[in-house]
Design a protein around this motif. Sequence first.
Motif, PDB file in Angstrom:
ATOM      1  N   GLU A  67       0.606  -1.092  -0.252  1.00 33.53           N
ATOM      2  CA  GLU A  67      -0.359   0.002   0.134  1.00 33.53           C
ATOM      3  C   GLU A  67       0.822   1.409   0.156  1.00 33.53           C
ATOM      4  N   VAL A 110       5.444   2.785  -4.382  1.00 35.93           N
ATOM      5  CA  VAL A 110       4.874   2.950  -5.695  1.00 35.93           C
ATOM      6  C   VAL A 110       5.740   2.832  -6.376  1.00 35.93           C
ATOM      7  N   PHE A 126      11.024   2.650 -16.234  1.00 36.71           N
ATOM      8  CA  PHE A 126      10.855   2.432 -17.555  1.00 36.71           C
ATOM      9  C   PHE A 126       9.894   1.603 -18.861  1.00 36.71           C
ATOM     10  N   GLY A 127       9.043   2.348 -19.695  1.00 33.40           N
ATOM     11  CA  GLY A 127       8.490   1.921 -20.359  1.00 33.40           C
ATOM     12  C   GLY A 127       8.045   0.219 -20.420  1.00 33.40           C
ATOM     13  N   LEU A 149       8.103  -3.026 -18.230  1.00 34.34           N
ATOM     14  CA  LEU A 149       6.527  -3.927 -18.193  1.00 34.34           C
ATOM     15  C   LEU A 149       5.792  -4.808 -18.485  1.00 34.34           C
ATOM     16  N   ARG A 150       5.903  -5.137 -19.462  1.00 32.85           N
ATOM     17  CA  ARG A 150       5.860  -6.403 -20.228  1.00 32.85           C
ATOM     18  C   ARG A 150       6.411  -7.627 -19.682  1.00 32.85           C
ATOM     19  N   HIS A 165       0.751  -0.370  -7.574  1.00 32.91           N
ATOM     20  CA  HIS A 165       0.651   0.560  -7.787  1.00 32.91           C
ATOM     21  C   HIS A 165       2.213   0.865  -8.933  1.00 32.91           C
ATOM     22  N   ILE A 201       5.128   4.847 -15.047  1.00 33.88           N
ATOM     23  CA  ILE A 201       6.160   4.605 -15.821  1.00 33.88           C
ATOM     24  C   ILE A 201       7.111   5.813 -15.943  1.00 33.88           C
ATOM     25  N   TYR A 240      10.315   8.876 -16.917  1.00 34.80           N
ATOM     26  CA  TYR A 240      11.233   8.778 -18.499  1.00 34.80           C
ATOM     27  C   TYR A 240      12.515   8.832 -18.591  1.00 34.80           C
ATOM     28  N   GLN A 269       5.928  13.696  -2.988  1.00 34.03           N
ATOM     29  CA  GLN A 269       5.342  13.020  -2.024  1.00 34.03           C
ATOM     30  C   GLN A 269       5.514  12.219  -1.292  1.00 34.03           C
ATOM     31  N   GLU A 315       4.795  11.488   1.837  1.00 32.67           N
ATOM     32  CA  GLU A 315       4.328  10.169   2.308  1.00 32.67           C
ATOM     33  C   GLU A 315       4.377   8.872   1.782  1.00 32.67           C
ATOM     34  N   THR A 316       5.046   9.105   0.548  1.00 31.57           N
ATOM     35  CA  THR A 316       5.040   7.276  -0.439  1.00 31.57           C
ATOM     36  C   THR A 316       6.264   7.200  -0.295  1.00 31.57           C
ATOM     37  N   VAL A 351      17.067  -0.716 -13.764  1.00 24.36           N
ATOM     38  CA  VAL A 351      17.580  -2.168 -15.055  1.00 24.36           C
ATOM     39  C   VAL A 351      18.491  -0.973 -16.007  1.00 24.36           C
TER      40      VAL A 351
END
Lengths: 364, 356
Positions: free
Chosen positions: A82, A85, A89-90, A93-94, A111, A114, A116, A128, A130-131, A138
């Motif tokens: 929770e 985050v 890099f994009g 993701l896959r 969470h 992406i 850049y 942020q 608190e996060t 990579v």
Amino acid sequence: MKYLDEYRDPKTAQLLLDEIRRITTRHWTLMEVCGGQTHSLLRHGIAVELEGTVELIHGPGCPVCVTDQAAIDFACQLAQREEIVLASFGDMLRVPGSHGSLLDAQATGAHIQIVYSPSDAVELARKQPETQFVFFAVGFETTAPATALAIKQAARYRLENFSMIVSHVRVQPAMESLVQAPENRVQAFLAAGHVCTVMGYESYESFVNRYQLPVVVTGFEPLDLLDGILACVKQLEANEAMLENRYARTVQAAGNRSAQDLVQEIYQVCDRAWRGFGTIPKGGLELRPEWQQFDALLRFNKPAIPVFKRDECQSFEVMTGQIKPPECPHFGTRCTPESPLGAPMVSSEGACAAYYRYGVTTTP
Amino acid sequence: MSSNNNPASWQLNCPVSIPANAEYVTLAHGEGGRLSRKLIQEHILASLNNEYLIALNDAAQLPKIEGPLALTTDSFVVSPLFFPGGDIGSLAIFGTVNDLAVSGAKPLWLTLSLILEEGFPLAILDRILESIARAARETCIKIVAGDTKVVPRGVADGLFINTAGVGELITPIPPGPATLQVDDELIISGPIGRHGIAVLATREELGLEPLPLSDCGSLLQSVELLRSGIGNQVRCLRDATRGGVAAVLHEWAEASELTLSIEERNVPVSPEVRGVCELLGLDPLHMANEGTMVIAVKPGAGTAAVEILKSIPETATAQQIGIVKSRGIVPVTIRRTLDSEQPLDDPLGSPLPRIC
């Protein structure tokens, strides 16, 4: 486009192709180290054009493909928490982990953001407080300076909510491991231009002398690649093994000293597990002890994750040039970009993705 | 996770100013009472009023028309709401109008549903409504019915818009991609990928100069000119939105069971779009457009079609990009640097930028 179209001119490309064919007297096997080069060779049809003259085999130079599956699993686990985050890099993701990709994790509530550049992740952490932001660091030597800079920025801002999963890998140890393997077929290397931009190419001198293989620093545009291939073939035909820089517009012998200093300050060389390869001695970079407060592995107590081994994926054979992607029994059938068995099918620099995308179903 | 309960901290990622004494959408605005009526009267009707909408009936009562109807619906969830070259409001109108136009219809009426997030600044809503009104005037479409809902903070991304558009089909109606034939010619109406790159660059704050501009705009005039000029020669038209030109070509190849073949060097791409795509490892052919269409015409009609399109500024850089061939091994091919013909892949989900 200035400085781009000049390196894609079809007429000059044809002249270089003709010259390569003219001087080649026997079958030569070259490895392009970088996945970006693989994509360019296939996208522009160079690999097909050279079929029967020069065989191009695809090296391990896709950092996304070689990132250890356990690191992806750890990233997925952290992103599910929770308070965290995960910034990435994009193209990471896959890539499938043991239990799905980061995109799969995101669909079930993880969470993931992406970014850049690594500095973007630092900025997010600043905004942020608190996060907890964890950056998935990579990449080869090319991206390591930027992640090192992010660590320094986080330290300057005294951020206690920023850390990284450091999965950096080093090119040259992987090349050494390839040429030392009994099944090695590589007769010359097209060295990765981007990595050499940072690291220079002086360190290849000893590599060339030790293994007596030509190494030609090569760029990514069609004319760069054809020029690099021609330089390799000339050496091979003359029975020479030299280091050449054919990417001089970008690469200097010593590389970028300030980037190297930055990497040196933040990281130290370590042994690293490469996906599909196993542990490569000196194959990675890890944080130096004085920066370990930014190590997500330590901050979040990485649990022991049972790794599900995907035996079906023949990525090791592909990335060491033993087989071409279409020779894998699962290529295009059980393994597609929509449903990949391994990373090389989904990474934007992966060899299998390149063959699939550019429709090369035979073996050039 | 972070949470933010201060309405004044709305992040719209756009060059919009919110006045210090700004008012905000509350849940009460969506509950049908006095505040709902106030929202409709003072904001929505103030911008979008016309003879149909003013009646505020449960259903718009519309006049009889002669020809058959075309009906389309679309939802708009763009982030950020404002981007260089447009905003979610103009996008919603142009997107729906373009869907009607490329289907061979004259746009007539439109419904507009707004799903607002609690805390959304009313001043920003007004700006978007003005943009909607302007785009509707420009395309002569009337907003005749609508709906407003408010969802709790955190449930939506500021504002979502749903539209339904009605148009009257006008002869000649493009017969559609199933009628494509070998040797048909393929045309693109302008530079590709501009919307996708403009939104990406703004959302991710890439800090590019010059700033890529979206092509968000109406195709109505271009389609009307084609209809009056070479209407019987047009096989099909499609605005190349999500999935870009590649997705349209794949859909048409599937519908016609033929191979569509394009020349990379003929595809217009602006320097800004090309630069960003090279940098991030993206393909302009996969990037979204919002005012650019792909057109297929009968053999020999390509030059005339391009000339017609070039006569107006919106489509001044139209180009013939390829032809239709008998079905080969792959549905869509592209000829690149070394003149080798290669497959052009269908985009897989949203394009993801590469690592290096």
